[in-house]
Design a protein around this motif. Structure first.
Motif, PDB file in Angstrom:
ATOM      1  N   PRO A   1      78.852  50.109  12.066  1.00  0.00           N
ATOM      2  CA  PRO A   1      79.450  49.111  12.938  1.00  0.00           C
ATOM      3  C   PRO A   1      80.914  48.909  12.560  1.00  0.00           C
ATOM      4  N   SER A   2      81.778  49.035  13.531  1.00  0.00           N
ATOM      5  CA  SER A   2      83.196  48.980  13.237  1.00  0.00           C
ATOM      6  C   SER A   2      83.783  47.663  13.715  1.00  0.00           C
ATOM      7  N   ARG A   3      84.834  47.234  13.062  1.00  0.00           N
ATOM      8  CA  ARG A   3      85.429  45.953  13.408  1.00  0.00           C
ATOM      9  C   ARG A   3      86.627  46.081  14.348  1.00  0.00           C
TER      10      ARG A   3
ATOM     11  N   TYR B   1      88.121  48.131  17.833  1.00  0.00           N
ATOM     12  CA  TYR B   1      87.801  49.048  18.918  1.00  0.00           C
ATOM     13  C   TYR B   1      88.611  48.651  20.140  1.00  0.00           C
TER      14      TYR B   1
ATOM     15  N   ILE C   1      84.164  48.238  24.614  1.00  0.00           N
ATOM     16  CA  ILE C   1      82.733  48.249  24.264  1.00  0.00           C
ATOM     17  C   ILE C   1      81.949  48.724  25.479  1.00  0.00           C
TER      18      ILE C   1
ATOM     19  N   ILE D   1      63.074  45.914  21.872  1.00  0.00           N
ATOM     20  CA  ILE D   1      64.219  46.825  21.830  1.00  0.00           C
ATOM     21  C   ILE D   1      64.602  47.135  20.388  1.00  0.00           C
ATOM     22  N   ASP D   2      65.330  48.211  20.244  1.00  0.00           N
ATOM     23  CA  ASP D   2      66.081  48.430  19.013  1.00  0.00           C
ATOM     24  C   ASP D   2      67.531  48.584  19.458  1.00  0.00           C
ATOM     25  N   PHE D   3      68.402  48.598  18.507  1.00  0.00           N
ATOM     26  CA  PHE D   3      69.802  48.505  18.872  1.00  0.00           C
ATOM     27  C   PHE D   3      70.635  49.142  17.774  1.00  0.00           C
ATOM     28  N   LYS D   4      71.489  50.052  18.162  1.00  0.00           N
ATOM     29  CA  LYS D   4      72.380  50.658  17.164  1.00  0.00           C
ATOM     30  C   LYS D   4      73.791  50.755  17.731  1.00  0.00           C
ATOM     31  N   ILE D   5      74.743  50.831  16.821  1.00  0.00           N
ATOM     32  CA  ILE D   5      76.150  50.848  17.227  1.00  0.00           C
ATOM     33  C   ILE D   5      76.816  52.088  16.637  1.00  0.00           C
TER      34      ILE D   5
ATOM     35  N   LYS E   1      83.450  51.464  21.285  1.00  0.00           N
ATOM     36  CA  LYS E   1      82.274  51.013  20.539  1.00  0.00           C
ATOM     37  C   LYS E   1      81.065  51.097  21.468  1.00  0.00           C
TER      38      LYS E   1
ATOM     39  N   GLN F   1      77.348  50.320  22.144  1.00  0.00           N
ATOM     40  CA  GLN F   1      76.155  49.550  21.757  1.00  0.00           C
ATOM     41  C   GLN F   1      74.997  50.206  22.491  1.00  0.00           C
TER      42      GLN F   1
ATOM     43  N   TRP G   1      71.164  50.470  23.328  1.00  0.00           N
ATOM     44  CA  TRP G   1      69.898  49.724  23.310  1.00  0.00           C
ATOM     45  C   TRP G   1      68.776  50.710  23.588  1.00  0.00           C
TER      46      TRP G   1
ATOM     47  N   LYS H   1      87.899  40.236  18.845  1.00  0.00           N
ATOM     48  CA  LYS H   1      87.780  38.855  19.275  1.00  0.00           C
ATOM     49  C   LYS H   1      88.593  37.964  18.352  1.00  0.00           C
ATOM     50  N   SER H   2      89.194  36.961  18.883  1.00  0.00           N
ATOM     51  CA  SER H   2      89.955  36.074  18.018  1.00  0.00           C
ATOM     52  C   SER H   2      88.998  35.249  17.162  1.00  0.00           C
TER      53      SER H   2
ATOM     54  N   TYR I   1      77.648  30.384  21.712  1.00  0.00           N
ATOM     55  CA  TYR I   1      78.854  31.157  21.423  1.00  0.00           C
ATOM     56  C   TYR I   1      78.638  32.648  21.701  1.00  0.00           C
TER      57      TYR I   1
ATOM     58  N   ILE J   1      65.147  38.405  23.648  1.00  0.00           N
ATOM     59  CA  ILE J   1      65.535  39.812  23.468  1.00  0.00           C
ATOM     60  C   ILE J   1      65.193  40.300  22.062  1.00  0.00           C
TER      61      ILE J   1
ATOM     62  N   ILE K   1      61.148  39.008  20.324  1.00  0.00           N
ATOM     63  CA  ILE K   1      59.905  39.619  20.806  1.00  0.00           C
ATOM     64  C   ILE K   1      59.281  40.517  19.730  1.00  0.00           C
ATOM     65  N   ARG K   2      60.114  41.291  19.050  1.00  0.00           N
ATOM     66  CA  ARG K   2      59.556  42.166  18.019  1.00  0.00           C
ATOM     67  C   ARG K   2      59.129  41.365  16.783  1.00  0.00           C
TER      68      ARG K   2
ATOM     69  N   GLU L   1      81.444  39.613  13.881  1.00  0.00           N
ATOM     70  CA  GLU L   1      82.647  39.521  14.708  1.00  0.00           C
ATOM     71  C   GLU L   1      82.343  39.393  16.197  1.00  0.00           C
TER      72      GLU L   1
ATOM     73  N   GLU M   1      77.282  42.666  16.850  1.00  0.00           N
ATOM     74  CA  GLU M   1      76.993  42.658  15.409  1.00  0.00           C
ATOM     75  C   GLU M   1      75.879  41.669  15.078  1.00  0.00           C
TER      76      GLU M   1
ATOM     77  N   LEU N   1      73.423  40.778  17.117  1.00  0.00           N
ATOM     78  CA  LEU N   1      72.166  41.366  17.580  1.00  0.00           C
ATOM     79  C   LEU N   1      71.712  42.481  16.631  1.00  0.00           C
ATOM     80  N   TYR N   2      72.665  43.246  16.150  1.00  0.00           N
ATOM     81  CA  TYR N   2      72.344  44.318  15.201  1.00  0.00           C
ATOM     82  C   TYR N   2      71.665  43.733  13.956  1.00  0.00           C
TER      83      TYR N   2
ATOM     84  N   LEU O   1      68.164  42.535  14.635  1.00  0.00           N
ATOM     85  CA  LEU O   1      67.190  43.616  14.805  1.00  0.00           C
ATOM     86  C   LEU O   1      67.107  44.529  13.581  1.00  0.00           C
ATOM     87  N   HIS O   2      67.946  44.276  12.601  1.00  0.00           N
ATOM     88  CA  HIS O   2      67.865  45.025  11.332  1.00  0.00           C
ATOM     89  C   HIS O   2      67.950  43.991  10.215  1.00  0.00           C
TER      90      HIS O   2
END
Lengths: 207, 348
Positions: free
Chosen positions: A6-8, A10, A13, A48-52, A63, A65, A67, A201-202, B199, B206, B209-210, B262, B266, B268-269, B272-273
Motif C-alpha cells: 500500500p503506497s501513500r 499516487y 485511484i 470480499i477480500d481486498f488488496k492494493i 493506486k 484497489q 476487490w 488526502k489532506s 469520515y 462490507i 460480513i466475514r 491515509e 487503507e 478497509l485493507y 480485512l487483514h
C-alpha cells in the motif's frame, strides 16, 4: 515499474472488482498480481477480500484497489455496496469448466444491474495453462467478449501468464476513457471514478 | 468449544423462522443421507433444463416451494465440493475421507435446514476439528465414523443456528450491521464510529460480513477464535449476543493504526487483514470481561461510554481517552510524534 505494498502517494485511484463463479481463480489472480505468489489451494473468499497495488502508467502512479468477491454472492443486495464506485470489473471464468463460462452471461447481467454505466468490463478465461483439461476454446471466449462488447484475454494465475497485462490493460482503458470524459475527471468521490484526484488526502481533522 | 458443553436448547431457530425441536438431535435413528453420485445429479440437471418456470429463477436466491429441492441441493453440492478442498483450518482436512465426511455433513445440512452458504464449511470444519481433538483414543475407537459424523451434524445444528439466522440471512446481516453494530459502536466509542462511518464512509456490512460469518476465524486465527467462541458460548448459547462488542473491542485494539490510515482504502485493507497476534488467556479474559460489561449496560449510553474509555485505556496507555473527541487531531499528533522520533533517530 510497480510497488507491491500500500503506497501513500499516487496520482489516481481505481477501484476494480473481480467477479465470477466460485473456484474460477479470482483470488489466485489477485494474489499473483499483488504479491506475485500462487497457491493451488486457496481459502474460500467470504464476502470480499481486498488488496492494493500501485502501478505506473505513462508516468502516473495509479493506486489500484482490487476487490475480490465471493463467487456465491451474486444476487445479494449487499453486493450493491461492492459495486458502488467500481471503475473496472473483471469477469472471470475457468477455461476448464464450461459451466463457469456459461454463467458469464448471468454475471454480465448482474454487473450491468449494479455497476455504473461507464464502468469498464473485461472478460478473462483463467487457468489457460491446463491444456489437457480445457473445455472452453479461446475462440469461444473471444466470440462471447465480442458479443458483450468487452475486451478479452486468457490468463493463468499459476504460470503468471497475462496477469499483469490484464490489470494494466484494464487500467489503461479506464484512464484513456476518462481523459475524454471531463465529467469524470474531477474530484468526484460519489461517482466512483476519481481519476486525476489530488495525490494525497489532506490531514484535515476528521471529526 | 467443548464436547457436549451446553445443554441443548429446546428449540433451534432456523433462518426461515421455523423452529426445529431438539427431538431431531436426540434421535438415535438419525441417518445421514448419502451424497448423490455425479451421474444422478447430471440426469436430474437435464430434466431441470427442460422445466418451464413462471419467474426468473436467477432473481430468487433463497429456496422456495416452486423450486425443485433437488436442483437447489445439486447446485449447493457443486459449491460444497468446490469449498471443502479449500478448507485449510487444519492438515486433517487434506484427507480425502475426511473431506468426504464434511461434504456429506454439509449436504445433509443443506438438505434438512438451509441452502448451503459459503462459510458453513469452515464452521463445520471448526466443529469437526474440536470434536476430533476432544475425542481421545479410547473414545474414538468406540465411536464409529458414521456416529462421529452424526455428532458433528447435530452439534452443527445447535451451534450455527443463531449464526445462520443472524449473519447469513441477508436482511438480518444488514439489519445487524446498522441497528446493532453501528449503534453499539456509536455508544461505546463515538470518535471511532465517526472515523469509520462519517469520515471514511465505510459501510460496516462490507467488511464485517466475514468477521461474523466465520466467527472471527480469519481475523484471529483458529486458536484465538476458538478460545473467544468458548467464552462467548459460556456466556450465552447464542454466541451472536456478544459479537458486536467483541468486534468493537478488537477495533479499539487497532484504533491507532486505523487513525493513521491515509484513506478509506487503507482502512478497509486493515479491516480485512486484521493484524494477527497471539493472545494470552488473561488478554482474552479481559476482553471478554469488557464485552460482558458492555452487554450488561443494557444500552445505557453513559455506562457504555465509560466502559469504552476503560477499554481504550487498557489497550492504549498514555492517552486521556475520556478527553479525546477528535481523532483528526490525534492523527496529527501521531504523525508529529513519528517525525520527531525519526529526526531523533536520524541524529543519533
Amino acid at each position: 515499474m510497480a510497488t507491491r505494498t500500500p503506497s501513500r502517494s499516487y496520482d489516481s485511484i481505481l477501484k476494480l472488482l473481480l467477479v465470477g463463479d466460485s473456484g474460477v481463480g479470482k483470488s489466485c489472480l489477485l494474489l499473483r498480481f499483488v504479491e506475485d505468489k500462487f497457491n493451488p489451494s486457496f481459502i474460500t473468499t467470504i464476502g470480499i477480500d481486498f488488496k492494493i497495488r500501485t502501478i505506473e502508467i505513462d508516468g502516473k502512479r495509479i493506486k489500484l484497489q482490487v476487490w475480490d468477491t465471493a463467487g456465491q454472492e451474486r444476487f445479494r443486495t449487499i453486493t450493491t455496496a461492492y459495486y458502488r464506485g467500481a471503475t473496472g470489473i473483471i469477469l472471470v471464468y475457468d477455461v476448464t469448466d464450461a459451466r463457469t463460462f456459461e454463467n458469464v452471461r448471468n454475471w454480465f447481467e448482474t454487473v450491468n444491474q449494479h455497476a455504473n454505466d461507464d464502468t469498464q468490463l473485461i472478460l478473462v478465461g483463467n487457468k489457460n495453462d491446463e491444456v489437457d483439461l480445457r473445455a472452453v476454446t479461446s475462440e469461444q471466449g473471444s466470440d462471447l467478449a465480442k458479443e458483450l462488447g468487452i475486451p478479452f484475454l486468457e490468463a493463468s494465475a499459476k504460470t503468471n501468464d497475462n496477469v499483469n497485462k490484464l490489470f494494466f490493460e484494464l487500467a489503461s482503458i479506464i484512464l484513456e476513457k476518462n481523459k475524454n470524459n471531463e465529467a469524470l475527471t474531477g474530484n468526484n468521490n460519489s461517482g466512483g471514478v476519481n481519476v486525476n484526484a489530488a495525490s494525497t488526502k489532506s490531514s484535515s481533522n476528521c471529526c | 468449544m467443548q464436547r457436549n458443553k451446553t445443554e441443548p436448547s429446546n428449540t433451534v431457530p432456523t433462518p426461515h423462522g421455523k423452529l426445529v425441536t431438539d427431538e431431531y438431535q436426540e434421535d438415535e435413528t438419525l441417518k445421514l443421507l448419502p451424497v448423490p453420485k455425479e451421474n444422478d445429479i447430471n440426469s436430474q440437471r437435464e430434466e431441470l433444463v427442460k422445466e418451464q418456470v413462471s419467474i426468473d429463477p436467477l432473481s430468487e436466491p433463497t429456496r422456495t416451494p416452486n423450486r425443485s429441492k433437488f436442483s437447489v441441493t445439486s447446485d449447493s453440492l457443486d459449491i460444497i465440493k468446490v469449498d471443502v478442498p479449500r478448507l485449510l483450518l487444519s492438515p486433517l482436512f487434506t484427507s480425502q475421507s475426511i473431506q468426504d465426511d464434511i461434504v456429506q455433513i454439509l449436504y445433509n445440512y443443506d438438505h434438512s435446514y438451509t441452502s448451503y452458504r459459503q462459510g458453513y464449511h469452515e464452521l463445520c470444519g471448526l466443529i469437526y476439528l474440536v470434536l476430533h481433538e476432544d475425542s481421545d483414543d479410547e473414545t474414538s475407537s468406540l465411536i464409529s465414523r458414521s456416529d462421529f459424523n452424526k455428532e458433528v451434524f447435530t452439534t452443527m445444528i445447535n451451534f450455527i443456528g443463531p449464526i445462520v439466522s443472524q449473519f447469513y440471512i441477508e436482511d438480518s446481516i444488514l439489519g445487524w450491521s446498522v441497528s446493532i453494530f453501528n449503534r453499539n459502536l456509536l455508544l461505546v466509542d463515538y470518535p471511532l464510529y465517526e472515523l469509520l462511518l462519517k469520515y471514511h464512509h465505510i459501510e460496516t456490512q462490507i467488511w464485517v460480513i466475514r468477521w461474523v460469518r466465520l466467527i472471527l476465524l480469519r481475523e484471529l486465527g483458529l486458536q484465538n477464535s476458538t478460545r473467544f467462541v468458548d467464552f462467548m458460548w459460556s456466556y450465552d448459547s447464542d454466541i451472536t449476543k456478544l459479537m458486536s462488542y467483541i468486534i468493537i473491542i478488537l477495533l479499539i485494539r487497532i484504533k491507532l493504526s486505523l487513525v493513521e490510515c491515509e484513506d478509506s482504502g487503507e482502512v478497509l485493507y486493515l479491516l480485512l487483514h486484521y493484524p494477527y497476534i497471539e493472545y494470552s488467556d488473561s488478554d482474552i479474559c479481559q476482553m471478554i470481561e469488557f464485552a460482558i460489561q458492555m452487554d450488561q449496560c443494557h444500552g445505557d449510553e453513559k455506562k457504555l461510554k465509560e466502559v469504552g474509555v476503560q477499554c481504550n485505556k487498557w489497550f492504549h496507555k498514555g492517552f486521556k481517552w475520556e478527553k479525546v473527541k477528535d481523532l483528526g487531531k490525534l492523527r496529527l499528533e501521531l504523525k508529529l510524534k513519528r517525525r520527531v522520533r525519526g529526526v531523533l533517530g536520524g541524529s543519533k
